[in-house]
Design a protein around this motif. Structure first.
Motif, PDB file in Angstrom:
ATOM      1  N   LEU A  12      -5.300  24.783 -23.748  1.00 55.24           N
ATOM      2  CA  LEU A  12      -5.272  25.719 -24.892  1.00 55.24           C
ATOM      3  C   LEU A  12      -4.189  25.302 -25.894  1.00 55.24           C
ATOM      4  O   LEU A  12      -3.291  26.072 -26.229  1.00 55.24           O
TER       5      LEU A  12
ATOM      6  N   ALA B  34      -7.110  34.423 -29.661  1.00 61.97           N
ATOM      7  CA  ALA B  34      -7.470  33.065 -29.200  1.00 61.97           C
ATOM      8  C   ALA B  34      -8.462  33.145 -28.051  1.00 61.97           C
ATOM      9  O   ALA B  34      -9.411  32.356 -27.968  1.00 61.97           O
TER      10      ALA B  34
ATOM     11  N   ARG C  64       6.657  24.676 -31.132  1.00 57.48           N
ATOM     12  CA  ARG C  64       5.995  23.833 -30.133  1.00 57.48           C
ATOM     13  C   ARG C  64       6.630  22.440 -30.036  1.00 57.48           C
ATOM     14  O   ARG C  64       6.338  21.680 -29.122  1.00 57.48           O
TER      15      ARG C  64
ATOM     16  N   ASN D 296       1.430  27.931 -21.845  1.00 56.93           N
ATOM     17  CA  ASN D 296       1.703  28.932 -22.883  1.00 56.93           C
ATOM     18  C   ASN D 296       1.404  30.337 -22.334  1.00 56.93           C
ATOM     19  O   ASN D 296       1.105  30.499 -21.139  1.00 56.93           O
ATOM     20  N   GLY D 297       1.468  31.330 -23.208  1.00 57.07           N
ATOM     21  CA  GLY D 297       1.332  32.710 -22.745  1.00 57.07           C
ATOM     22  C   GLY D 297      -0.024  33.008 -22.128  1.00 57.07           C
ATOM     23  O   GLY D 297      -0.106  33.703 -21.103  1.00 57.07           O
TER      24      GLY D 297
ATOM     25  N   ARG E 167      10.043  35.852 -23.961  1.00 57.28           N
ATOM     26  CA  ARG E 167       8.731  35.476 -23.417  1.00 57.28           C
ATOM     27  C   ARG E 167       8.852  34.197 -22.581  1.00 57.28           C
ATOM     28  O   ARG E 167       8.216  34.072 -21.542  1.00 57.28           O
TER      29      ARG E 167
ATOM     30  N   ASP F 102     -14.182  23.672 -20.843  1.00 56.90           N
ATOM     31  CA  ASP F 102     -14.518  24.657 -19.813  1.00 56.90           C
ATOM     32  C   ASP F 102     -13.487  25.779 -19.896  1.00 56.90           C
ATOM     33  O   ASP F 102     -12.405  25.603 -20.477  1.00 56.90           O
ATOM     34  N   ASN F 103     -13.817  26.900 -19.273  1.00 64.02           N
ATOM     35  CA  ASN F 103     -12.846  27.980 -19.205  1.00 64.02           C
ATOM     36  C   ASN F 103     -11.733  27.557 -18.251  1.00 64.02           C
ATOM     37  O   ASN F 103     -12.018  27.048 -17.151  1.00 64.02           O
ATOM     38  N   ILE F 104     -10.510  27.770 -18.643  1.00 62.93           N
ATOM     39  CA  ILE F 104      -9.384  27.340 -17.802  1.00 62.93           C
ATOM     40  C   ILE F 104      -9.453  27.990 -16.415  1.00 62.93           C
ATOM     41  O   ILE F 104      -9.070  27.379 -15.419  1.00 62.93           O
TER      42      ILE F 104
ATOM     43  N   ASP G 135     -10.072  23.093 -23.101  1.00 61.74           N
ATOM     44  CA  ASP G 135     -10.304  23.867 -24.326  1.00 61.74           C
ATOM     45  C   ASP G 135     -11.801  24.158 -24.423  1.00 61.74           C
ATOM     46  O   ASP G 135     -12.616  23.236 -24.353  1.00 61.74           O
ATOM     47  N   LEU G 136     -12.144  25.419 -24.571  1.00 61.60           N
ATOM     48  CA  LEU G 136     -13.569  25.763 -24.633  1.00 61.60           C
ATOM     49  C   LEU G 136     -14.231  25.325 -25.934  1.00 61.60           C
ATOM     50  O   LEU G 136     -15.453  25.260 -26.018  1.00 61.60           O
TER      51      LEU G 136
ATOM     52  N   LEU H 217       5.791  27.368 -26.163  1.00 58.32           N
ATOM     53  CA  LEU H 217       5.122  28.455 -26.883  1.00 58.32           C
ATOM     54  C   LEU H 217       5.058  28.202 -28.377  1.00 58.32           C
ATOM     55  O   LEU H 217       6.010  27.687 -28.976  1.00 58.32           O
ATOM     56  N   PHE H 218       3.955  28.613 -28.957  1.00 56.75           N
ATOM     57  CA  PHE H 218       3.835  28.553 -30.418  1.00 56.75           C
ATOM     58  C   PHE H 218       4.577  29.737 -31.036  1.00 56.75           C
ATOM     59  O   PHE H 218       5.399  29.576 -31.931  1.00 56.75           O
ATOM     60  N   HIS H 219       4.277  30.934 -30.536  1.00 61.14           N
ATOM     61  CA  HIS H 219       4.948  32.147 -31.017  1.00 61.14           C
ATOM     62  C   HIS H 219       6.160  32.371 -30.106  1.00 61.14           C
ATOM     63  O   HIS H 219       6.207  33.323 -29.322  1.00 61.14           O
TER      64      HIS H 219
ATOM     65  N   ARG I 165     -11.966  33.723 -29.275  1.00 65.63           N
ATOM     66  CA  ARG I 165     -12.624  32.502 -29.769  1.00 65.63           C
ATOM     67  C   ARG I 165     -13.132  31.667 -28.590  1.00 65.63           C
ATOM     68  O   ARG I 165     -14.242  31.157 -28.610  1.00 65.63           O
TER      69      ARG I 165
HETATM   70  O1  PTJ Z   1       1.661  31.723 -26.002  1.00 68.71           O
HETATM   71  P1  PTJ Z   1       1.751  31.023 -27.314  1.00 68.71           P
HETATM   72  O2  PTJ Z   1       2.748  31.652 -28.241  1.00 68.71           O
HETATM   73  O3  PTJ Z   1       2.031  29.554 -27.164  1.00 68.71           O
HETATM   74  O4  PTJ Z   1       0.330  31.123 -28.035  1.00 68.71           O
HETATM   75  C1  PTJ Z   1      -0.826  30.691 -27.365  1.00 68.71           C
HETATM   76  C2  PTJ Z   1      -2.060  30.720 -28.278  1.00 68.71           C
HETATM   77  C3  PTJ Z   1      -3.257  30.456 -27.379  1.00 68.71           C
HETATM   78  C4  PTJ Z   1      -2.164  32.097 -28.917  1.00 68.71           C
HETATM   79  C5  PTJ Z   1      -1.878  29.659 -29.362  1.00 68.71           C
HETATM   80  O5  PTJ Z   1      -1.698  28.406 -28.774  1.00 68.71           O
HETATM   81  C6  PTJ Z   1      -3.059  29.609 -30.296  1.00 68.71           C
HETATM   82  O6  PTJ Z   1      -3.071  30.180 -31.368  1.00 68.71           O
HETATM   83  O7  PTJ Z   1      -4.077  28.895 -29.842  1.00 68.71           O
HETATM   84  P2  PTJ Z   1      -5.507  28.703 -30.577  1.00 68.71           P
HETATM   85  O8  PTJ Z   1      -5.450  27.444 -31.364  1.00 68.71           O
HETATM   86  O9  PTJ Z   1      -6.013  29.934 -31.207  1.00 68.71           O
HETATM   87  O10 PTJ Z   1      -6.410  28.492 -29.283  1.00 68.71           O
HETATM   88  C7  PTJ Z   1      -6.380  27.335 -28.537  1.00 68.71           C
HETATM   89  C8  PTJ Z   1      -7.763  26.977 -28.017  1.00 68.71           C
HETATM   90  O11 PTJ Z   1      -7.929  27.575 -26.748  1.00 68.71           O
HETATM   91  C9  PTJ Z   1      -8.970  27.425 -28.864  1.00 68.71           C
HETATM   92  O12 PTJ Z   1      -9.749  26.284 -29.194  1.00 68.71           O
HETATM   93  C10 PTJ Z   1      -9.767  28.353 -27.931  1.00 68.71           C
HETATM   94  O13 PTJ Z   1     -11.148  28.168 -28.073  1.00 68.71           O
HETATM   95  C11 PTJ Z   1      -9.310  27.890 -26.560  1.00 68.71           C
HETATM   96  N1  PTJ Z   1      -9.389  28.893 -25.484  1.00 68.71           N
HETATM   97  C12 PTJ Z   1      -9.125  30.222 -25.564  1.00 68.71           C
HETATM   98  N2  PTJ Z   1      -9.269  30.796 -24.365  1.00 68.71           N
HETATM   99  C13 PTJ Z   1      -9.612  29.823 -23.481  1.00 68.71           C
HETATM  100  C14 PTJ Z   1      -9.697  28.595 -24.205  1.00 68.71           C
HETATM  101  N3  PTJ Z   1     -10.011  27.428 -23.607  1.00 68.71           N
HETATM  102  C15 PTJ Z   1     -10.242  27.454 -22.281  1.00 68.71           C
HETATM  103  N4  PTJ Z   1     -10.182  28.580 -21.526  1.00 68.71           N
HETATM  104  C16 PTJ Z   1      -9.883  29.774 -22.084  1.00 68.71           C
HETATM  105  N5  PTJ Z   1      -9.847  30.884 -21.326  1.00 68.71           N
END
Ligand code: PTJ
Length: 254
Positions: free
Chosen positions: A159, A35, A141, A76-77, A109, A196-198, A179-180, A102-104, A38
């Motif tokens: 995120l 994630a 979630r 989240n994580g 955790r 923006d980046n968190i 969310d970026l 958390l999703f996972h 991305r």
């Molecule tokens: O900790 P968990 O189990 O809840 O899992 C967390 C993740 C992030 C793995 C889960 O929620 C997930 O799969 O998320 P996504 O849908 O892959 O990512 C969420 C969004 O966050 C995506 O649109 C990414 O572009 C965005 N993103 C990733 N890193 C950053 C971000 N946005 C802002 N700042 C970041 N550093």
């Protein structure tokens, strides 16, 4: 390997290291690393800086969070790994809970993330013992706490996954995301999307709230006029336009 400060991608590489460390400590899910990748791709297109549209969204979000009856910040994580101190400071400033969601999901955790938040000074942490379910979701979630997400009127969900964003909106909550990816379902469905980046957005958001707090009644009135009709779609469209132009005009970025 030690990354020299002079490296053109120092910050980005250090952030990656932080996330890997968070994964090894059990805070971030392995999927969190993907994630993050991305997110990085979109950050690259933004020139890795907070753009004016993000600033506008941050100011509107600061107003909404400050004037909320019961705000909540979802963690989240990845969020707990990248910015536990910033999340804690923000929650303490708003006197609101940080809810682990958390999703996972694994209980271990959740426990580690809650402990990390408390270690960072967070005064109210929820999500360890969820007592409710967000309607319309059939995964982890959906779990929520009565003294956190369930009772909140304004939710900051950085995120986030698109379906929970929609489910929270369906419950009547005002949803703010960081969310970026401006094209994600979350970014398109939220009331305010901070693209923006968190790691950059949270300090600005905290400063924005502190500034508004200092302005008193008069300042809040002005903010209300400026942000009551915030148009997320317009801001996203402007940002997408900026992203495309920025990249086209700077194709030799590292
Ligand atoms: O900790 P968990 O189990 O809840 O899992 C967390 C993740 C992030 C793995 C889960 O929620 C997930 O799969 O998320 P996504 O849908 O892959 O990512 C969420 C969004 O966050 C995506 O649109 C990414 O572009 C965005 N993103 C990733 N890193 C950053 C971000 N946005 C802002 N700042 C970041 N550093």
């Amino acid at each position: 390997m030690t990354v020299p400060r002079s490296h053109p991608r120092y910050l980005s590489l250090m952030t990656r290291d932080k996330l890997v460390e968070g994964f090894l400590k059990g805070l971030a899910a392995p999927q969190g690393l993907i994630a993050h990748g991305r997110g990085e791709a979109f950050d690259y297109l933004l020139g890795e800086e907070t753009c004016p549209e993000a600033r506008e969204a941050i100011a509107a979000a600061a107003y909404r969070l400050l004037t909320a009856q019961s705000p909540v910040v979802s963690v989240n994580g990845n969020v707990a790994t990248l910015c536990p101190e910033e999340i804690s400071q923000l929650c303490n400033l708003l006197s609101c809970p940080a809810e682990v969601n958390l999703f996972h999901r694994s209980e271990e955790r959740v426990r580690l993330i809650a402990a990390e938040l408390r270690k960072s000074g967070c005064e109210r942490v929820t999500g360890e013992h969820p007592d409710s379910m967000i309607p319309g979701l059939d995964h982890s979630r959906a779990l929520a706490s009565g003294d956190g997400m369930m009772g909140a009127d304004v939710a900051l969900v950085p995120l986030e996954d698109g379906d929970r964003c929609e489910a929270l909106k369906a419950m009547g909550k005002f949803v703010i995301t960081i969310d970026l990816n401006p094209l994600s379902r979350t970014a398109r469905k939220a009331d305010i999307s901070i693209i923006d980046n968190i790691t950059r957005a949270l300090p600005e958001l905290r400063e924005g709230i502190a500034l508004l707090k200092g302005l008193g009644e008069e300042g809040l009135k002005e903010a209300e006029e400026a942000f009551e009709d915030y148009d997320n779609e317009r801001v996203l469209a402007q940002l997408l336009d900026r992203m495309t132009r920025k990249y086209l005009s700077n194709p030799t970025q590292d």
